[in-house]
Motif scaffolding. Sequence first.
Motif, PDB file in Angstrom:
ATOM      1  N   VAL A 172      56.991  34.799  39.532  1.00  0.00           N
ATOM      2  CA  VAL A 172      58.044  33.861  40.016  1.00  0.00           C
ATOM      3  C   VAL A 172      58.635  34.376  41.306  1.00  0.00           C
ATOM      4  CG1 VAL A 172      60.358  32.398  40.035  1.00  0.00           C
ATOM      5  CG2 VAL A 172      58.677  32.945  37.889  1.00  0.00           C
ATOM      6  N   LEU A 173      58.693  35.623  41.518  1.00  0.00           N
ATOM      7  CA  LEU A 173      59.315  36.148  42.660  1.00  0.00           C
ATOM      8  C   LEU A 173      58.454  36.255  43.732  1.00  0.00           C
ATOM      9  CD1 LEU A 173      61.702  37.856  44.317  1.00  0.00           C
ATOM     10  CD2 LEU A 173      60.907  39.899  43.206  1.00  0.00           C
ATOM     11  N   ARG A 174      57.268  36.668  43.414  1.00  0.00           N
ATOM     12  CA  ARG A 174      55.997  36.711  44.251  1.00  0.00           C
ATOM     13  C   ARG A 174      55.829  35.177  44.910  1.00  0.00           C
ATOM     14  NH1 ARG A 174      51.930  38.099  41.227  1.00  0.00           N
ATOM     15  NH2 ARG A 174      51.645  40.182  41.947  1.00  0.00           N
ATOM     16  N   ALA A 175      55.975  34.332  44.044  1.00  0.00           N
ATOM     17  CA  ALA A 175      55.710  32.786  44.425  1.00  0.00           C
ATOM     18  C   ALA A 175      56.996  32.317  45.456  1.00  0.00           C
ATOM     19  CB  ALA A 175      55.826  31.926  43.256  1.00  0.00           C
ATOM     20  N   ILE A 176      58.043  32.657  45.142  1.00  0.00           N
ATOM     21  CA  ILE A 176      59.050  32.446  45.992  1.00  0.00           C
ATOM     22  C   ILE A 176      59.105  33.050  47.281  1.00  0.00           C
ATOM     23  CG2 ILE A 176      61.768  32.805  46.388  1.00  0.00           C
ATOM     24  CD1 ILE A 176      61.912  32.603  43.173  1.00  0.00           C
TER      25      ILE A 176
ATOM     26  N   PRO B 232      64.012  27.124  51.717  1.00  0.00           N
ATOM     27  CA  PRO B 232      64.404  27.568  50.303  1.00  0.00           C
ATOM     28  C   PRO B 232      63.622  26.904  49.464  1.00  0.00           C
ATOM     29  CG  PRO B 232      66.257  27.029  51.776  1.00  0.00           C
ATOM     30  CD  PRO B 232      65.197  26.603  52.466  1.00  0.00           C
ATOM     31  N   VAL B 233      63.214  27.669  48.336  1.00  0.00           N
ATOM     32  CA  VAL B 233      62.381  27.354  47.356  1.00  0.00           C
ATOM     33  C   VAL B 233      63.048  27.039  46.117  1.00  0.00           C
ATOM     34  CG1 VAL B 233      60.225  27.872  46.108  1.00  0.00           C
ATOM     35  CG2 VAL B 233      60.717  28.865  48.384  1.00  0.00           C
ATOM     36  N   GLY B 234      62.637  25.677  45.503  1.00  0.00           N
ATOM     37  CA  GLY B 234      63.380  25.083  44.303  1.00  0.00           C
ATOM     38  C   GLY B 234      61.961  25.367  43.204  1.00  0.00           C
ATOM     39  N   SER B 235      62.668  25.187  41.956  1.00  0.00           N
ATOM     40  CA  SER B 235      61.728  25.371  40.537  1.00  0.00           C
ATOM     41  C   SER B 235      60.725  24.488  40.576  1.00  0.00           C
ATOM     42  CB  SER B 235      62.664  25.342  39.493  1.00  0.00           C
ATOM     43  OG  SER B 235      63.364  23.852  39.445  1.00  0.00           O
TER      44      SER B 235
ATOM     45  N   GLU C  44      54.785  23.150  40.926  1.00  0.00           N
ATOM     46  CA  GLU C  44      53.818  22.227  41.532  1.00  0.00           C
ATOM     47  C   GLU C  44      52.756  22.905  42.210  1.00  0.00           C
ATOM     48  OE1 GLU C  44      56.038  19.460  43.790  1.00  0.00           O
ATOM     49  OE2 GLU C  44      56.612  18.196  42.115  1.00  0.00           O
ATOM     50  N   ARG C  45      53.229  24.034  42.990  1.00  0.00           N
ATOM     51  CA  ARG C  45      52.368  24.880  44.005  1.00  0.00           C
ATOM     52  C   ARG C  45      51.663  26.054  43.187  1.00  0.00           C
ATOM     53  NH1 ARG C  45      56.219  23.634  48.865  1.00  0.00           N
ATOM     54  NH2 ARG C  45      57.497  25.260  48.307  1.00  0.00           N
TER      55      ARG C  45
ATOM     56  N   PRO D 275      59.174  23.517  34.488  1.00  0.00           N
ATOM     57  CA  PRO D 275      60.248  23.815  35.325  1.00  0.00           C
ATOM     58  C   PRO D 275      61.675  24.352  34.870  1.00  0.00           C
ATOM     59  CG  PRO D 275      59.125  21.997  35.838  1.00  0.00           C
ATOM     60  CD  PRO D 275      58.730  22.405  34.565  1.00  0.00           C
ATOM     61  N   ALA D 276      61.688  24.056  33.667  1.00  0.00           N
ATOM     62  CA  ALA D 276      63.043  24.792  32.881  1.00  0.00           C
ATOM     63  C   ALA D 276      62.916  26.147  32.754  1.00  0.00           C
ATOM     64  CB  ALA D 276      63.368  23.852  31.600  1.00  0.00           C
ATOM     65  N   THR D 277      61.947  26.752  32.190  1.00  0.00           N
ATOM     66  CA  THR D 277      61.819  28.176  32.257  1.00  0.00           C
ATOM     67  C   THR D 277      61.954  28.853  33.591  1.00  0.00           C
ATOM     68  OG1 THR D 277      60.444  27.650  30.324  1.00  0.00           O
ATOM     69  CG2 THR D 277      60.181  29.793  31.178  1.00  0.00           C
ATOM     70  N   VAL D 278      61.180  28.128  34.399  1.00  0.00           N
ATOM     71  CA  VAL D 278      61.219  28.936  35.941  1.00  0.00           C
ATOM     72  C   VAL D 278      62.580  28.779  36.393  1.00  0.00           C
ATOM     73  CG1 VAL D 278      60.484  28.510  38.402  1.00  0.00           C
ATOM     74  CG2 VAL D 278      58.830  28.040  36.576  1.00  0.00           C
ATOM     75  N   ARG D 279      63.273  27.599  36.175  1.00  0.00           N
ATOM     76  CA  ARG D 279      64.796  27.574  36.319  1.00  0.00           C
ATOM     77  C   ARG D 279      65.409  28.948  35.938  1.00  0.00           C
ATOM     78  NH1 ARG D 279      64.300  22.138  36.481  1.00  0.00           N
ATOM     79  NH2 ARG D 279      65.016  21.983  34.299  1.00  0.00           N
ATOM     80  N   ASN D 280      65.329  29.149  34.597  1.00  0.00           N
ATOM     81  CA  ASN D 280      66.078  30.329  33.793  1.00  0.00           C
ATOM     82  C   ASN D 280      65.516  31.770  34.525  1.00  0.00           C
ATOM     83  OD1 ASN D 280      67.236  28.746  32.048  1.00  0.00           O
ATOM     84  ND2 ASN D 280      65.697  28.785  30.406  1.00  0.00           N
ATOM     85  N   ASP D 281      64.282  31.857  34.852  1.00  0.00           N
ATOM     86  CA  ASP D 281      63.821  32.878  35.526  1.00  0.00           C
ATOM     87  C   ASP D 281      64.372  33.126  36.812  1.00  0.00           C
ATOM     88  OD1 ASP D 281      62.077  33.550  33.521  1.00  0.00           O
ATOM     89  OD2 ASP D 281      60.373  32.391  34.138  1.00  0.00           O
TER      90      ASP D 281
END
Length: 338
Positions: free
Chosen positions: A9-13, A23-26, A31-32, A39-45
């Motif tokens: 997730v950090l690499r993707a951001i 700025p990057v959203g979940s 999607e990318r 998306p909920a799990t990504v938001r938690n991460d």
Amino acid sequence: MLSERRLQVLRAIVQDYVGTEEPVGSKALTERHNLGVSPATVRNDMAALEDEGFIAQPHTSAGRIPTDKGYRLFVDKLAGVKPMTPPERRAIQNFLDGAVDLDDVVARTVRLLAQLTRQVAVVQYPSLTRSTVRHVELLSLAPARVMLVLITDTGRVEQRMIDCPAPFGEASLADLRARLNSKVAGRRFTDVPRLVEDLAEAFDIEDRGTVSTVLSTLLETLVEENEERLMIGGTANLTRFGHDFPLTIRPVLEALEEQVVLLKLLGEAGDSGMTVRIGHENAYEGLNSTSVVSVGYGSGGEAVAKLGVVGPTRMDYPGTMGAVRAVARYVGQILAES
């Protein structure tokens, strides 16, 4: 330790923020990127990454951007150095191969680095303390006037005119040239004073004054040249990144005018490894919003100087590191062959 998924997730951001400047959203991340979670799990991460200081939320956006700490982890663990393509490597070699002397090599290197990375390029001239003498030439211009030409292993050429205390014949000049080169050719600058200290005594008494004058000029040439020289280029590239710098780029421009600051940023010339300093890792306050990527270059196995780039922390680190490393390698080859 961060989980493998949170590292992804950090690499993707980092990749998205560097690429889009937004700025990057979940939702955009899922999607990318094929993260394999909701998306909920990504938001938690992302919340966990923010808690640990790897990303932050700008006041104006719901998205997140990397912090200095996040970029640091990206560079250390997540970013491979992007190799140059064969056409890029050929272009580098062709551009640098046209250089006619050391000044031209440095000037071309600065232009090339600035063009490849679209950042500010900084190139340090080879350090004299790490240089060796390739050849000393002595040319007779008049019965009591000699030109000394010092050629280094890095392609540096220094010329000095010497007014001798007495006429000095061609045979004596040839003898001095041969004796001098037998002692100093291939030796470090720092060794030369010790190697020539007794050389005048090998000559006839009437020639010793001139020999001493020539040796004094040689030793002065070795030390008087300001070895901490830099060339900088591509400063105008900073204007493309105005929004990456808080308030104004003025502190960055002022720092770039300070040669001592830049030398400290590049680091010790003897350290040939790649160095990446991010944001507040730069001790000079004016450069806290920048990153510096530098590496040593030289002929043979030892670095004689450093080169690198300065740009915003929102930098294409893999591409920049690859370009800096490739250019340093070619400059080292040119010095070895010159």
